[in-house]
Structures are given as C-alpha cells and as structure tokens.
Design a protein around this motif. Sequence first.
Motif, short mmCIF file in Angstrom:
data_model
loop_
_atom_site.label_atom_id
_atom_site.label_comp_id
_atom_site.label_asym_id
_atom_site.label_seq_id
_atom_site.Cartn_x
_atom_site.Cartn_y
_atom_site.Cartn_z
N SER A 9 0.86 -1.18 0.00
CA SER A 9 0.00 0.00 0.00
C SER A 9 0.90 1.23 0.00
O SER A 9 1.58 1.52 0.99
N ILE A 11 1.43 4.99 0.30
CA ILE A 11 0.74 6.11 0.94
C ILE A 11 1.47 7.39 0.54
O ILE A 11 2.64 7.60 0.89
N HIS A 36 -0.98 -3.88 -6.48
CA HIS A 36 -0.60 -3.07 -5.33
C HIS A 36 -1.52 -1.86 -5.23
O HIS A 36 -2.13 -1.43 -6.21
N GLU A 37 -1.60 -1.31 -4.05
CA GLU A 37 -2.56 -0.25 -3.74
C GLU A 37 -1.87 1.11 -3.68
O GLU A 37 -0.79 1.25 -3.10
N ILE A 39 -2.65 4.95 -2.44
CA ILE A 39 -3.57 5.80 -1.68
C ILE A 39 -3.01 7.21 -1.66
O ILE A 39 -1.89 7.44 -1.18
N LYS A 61 -6.90 5.14 -4.61
CA LYS A 61 -7.87 5.59 -3.62
C LYS A 61 -7.48 7.01 -3.20
O LYS A 61 -6.37 7.24 -2.71
N GLY A 78 -4.16 7.66 5.81
CA GLY A 78 -3.94 6.79 4.66
C GLY A 78 -3.67 5.35 5.05
O GLY A 78 -4.23 4.42 4.44
N VAL A 79 -2.86 5.15 6.08
CA VAL A 79 -2.56 3.79 6.53
C VAL A 79 -3.82 3.12 7.07
O VAL A 79 -4.06 1.93 6.83
N SER A 82 -5.76 1.57 4.40
CA SER A 82 -5.04 0.65 3.52
C SER A 82 -5.43 -0.80 3.76
O SER A 82 -5.87 -1.17 4.85
N GLY A 84 -3.19 -3.34 2.30
CA GLY A 84 -1.99 -4.13 2.05
C GLY A 84 -1.32 -4.63 3.31
O GLY A 84 -1.55 -4.11 4.41
N ILE A 87 3.32 -1.37 4.12
CA ILE A 87 3.11 0.06 3.92
C ILE A 87 4.35 0.66 3.25
O ILE A 87 5.47 0.40 3.68
N LYS A 185 2.94 -3.94 7.83
CA LYS A 185 1.75 -3.39 8.48
C LYS A 185 1.68 -3.81 9.96
O LYS A 185 1.32 -3.01 10.83
#
Length: 312
Positions: A9, A11, A36-37, A39, A61, A78-79, A82, A84, A87, A185
């Motif tokens: 994720s 951020i 993968h994300e 944000i 996002k 943001g975290v 998330s 994922g 981070i 995370k």
Amino acid sequence: MNHQVGRGSFIIVTYNSESVIAGCLAPLVDLALAGHEVIIVDNNSHDETLTICAKLIPTAKIIRNPNNDGFAKAVNIGVAASAGSTIVLLNPDAVGTAESFNQLLKSSAESPRAVIAPMIVHPEHRLSVVSAGRQPKLRRMILHYSGLARLAGPRFLEGHYLYPHQAKSDRNVEWATGACLVIPKDLWLAVGGLTERWFMYAEDIEFCHRVVSAGYTVRLLPGIEISHAAGTGTSEPKSMKADWIVNLWHFYNDDLSPSRAASSLWKFVVSAGLLSRAAYYALRAVTPGDKLAWLHESRRFRAFSTAMLRAK
C-alpha cells in the motif's frame, strides 16, 4: 528461503503537488496494475494535483482532507484506509522505478521485523550526507557539527547523519527519512504509527526511535536508490521555516535528553553548527558559480540558527 511478497500500500500525502506528482506516480502505474494499492491523501490542494492523480492511476484511492492538518495525520489516515500487508510511505517529490519498489517490497518480505529504507539521492547533488544515521543525541550532534563524523573509522564516531563512505553496504541505522520507507503493516500497528505532535518534520526520526526501542530494526539498503528533490513536495517556494530543526530539538529535549544542561548544550552546538554552514555558503557566493542560490542558502541557515536559539 522464499518469502511471499504481499500486497503493498503506497501512501502519498499531497498538498499543491502538481509540479512533482506525475514523476512520483509514473513508476507506480504498473505496480497498481499488478495489484498493489496506491492511496493519495490530499491536504486540501488548490491546484491540479488530484486531477493528475486520477488520470495517471484511475484505481488510486483518493482521500480528500477538508483541511491541511499536517503530514503525519494525513499519513495515519492513509494507513488506516489501507488493505496491504506492507506500507510504503512515499513523498510526492520522491521518484523511483517499478523495479526499485519491487526490490524494496521483496526486501521487506524477507525482513518482517525491519523498516526498510533505500538510499535517497538528491538531483541537485548539494547534500553530502545520507538521509539516515544515528538518533540526535548530544554526542552524535557534536560529532556531526564538529566535522569529526566525516572521518572514516569506527561507528562510535558516526554523527546524526551518515556520510556516503559509511553507507556502502546494507546496514542497520537508527533512523531513515520518511521520504521513502517500507514498513510491514504488523510492525506499524505494533509501534503505533506516526506521532501527530508536529505539523511536519521529525516524525520519521521519532518513529524510528520507537521502532528500535521496541526491538525492531531500521535497515538501510544503499543498493536501491530513490531520487528525492528535497523541499519540492509542493508548489510553494523553498521555505525559510526552521520547523525541521526546532522539532528535532523538541524531540531530543522531551525524549532523549538526560538533563537540562545537556539540552542547553545541544541547542548551542546545533545553533553554532548551522551558523557555520551559513558562513560557508556565504563564502561560496563570492566564488564563481550560482551566487544567488548560495546567498539564499546562507540566509536560510542563519534563520535556522536564530530559530534554534529561540526555541522553547
């Protein structure tokens, strides 16, 4: 042993970042397609930042904060949003490659009890220090500002910032810049995320202090480079504000200092060191080269020194 690389994720906190955000996001396009994300937490930008973000990575996002309440608070928001297992904190003016981020994620999977930091390189090549090193205890600040930390030798001579010759291979450090940090995370949740006691600056150093104090490690990987044009995360001009050093002083005074006398000496050492750099930059301004830029740097460091002396 093979370690499965989980979903990352990324951020990214933005504030009027239209001039730099495209360079940051471009390498993440393929990573987003791979699952993968990304944000984006925006602190109430008034430019085209979010338009650029949505165009480059439609799956990102985007969290729109109604106010700019600071960097750390935005990161924590943001975290919290998330999904994922890893981070990746990334400044909007930090640029890597898809390969470098994949390497960082792989390294994190192989070291689940470590915060992973790449080598940060600066396009202007003005900074001779590494954006990682030792916690800002009095001895480390004396070593840094006296110049003794520049000497090649044992690690007890290292200062608050490392120099390139002290970071030629993978090694543990006591802090690394939040411009790019890769954090499992579970570790993030165990330590408690970023402190929101400051609007911006020093929260990464304080976070790393809690990481190491909790028995985890901060690992610097010089073989993986991320470019960071320090101070250009927004469209605002380069600031004369001294928050970066004043916050560091507050962190030392509140969390690390053994006595009032040590705190006073820390303040004097750092203020004198900043003033000496201002004098050096003023001398650079009288030699052939970019006179106006060096004069600006000299004025900035004089302002930093003054603010340090006035800090309470």
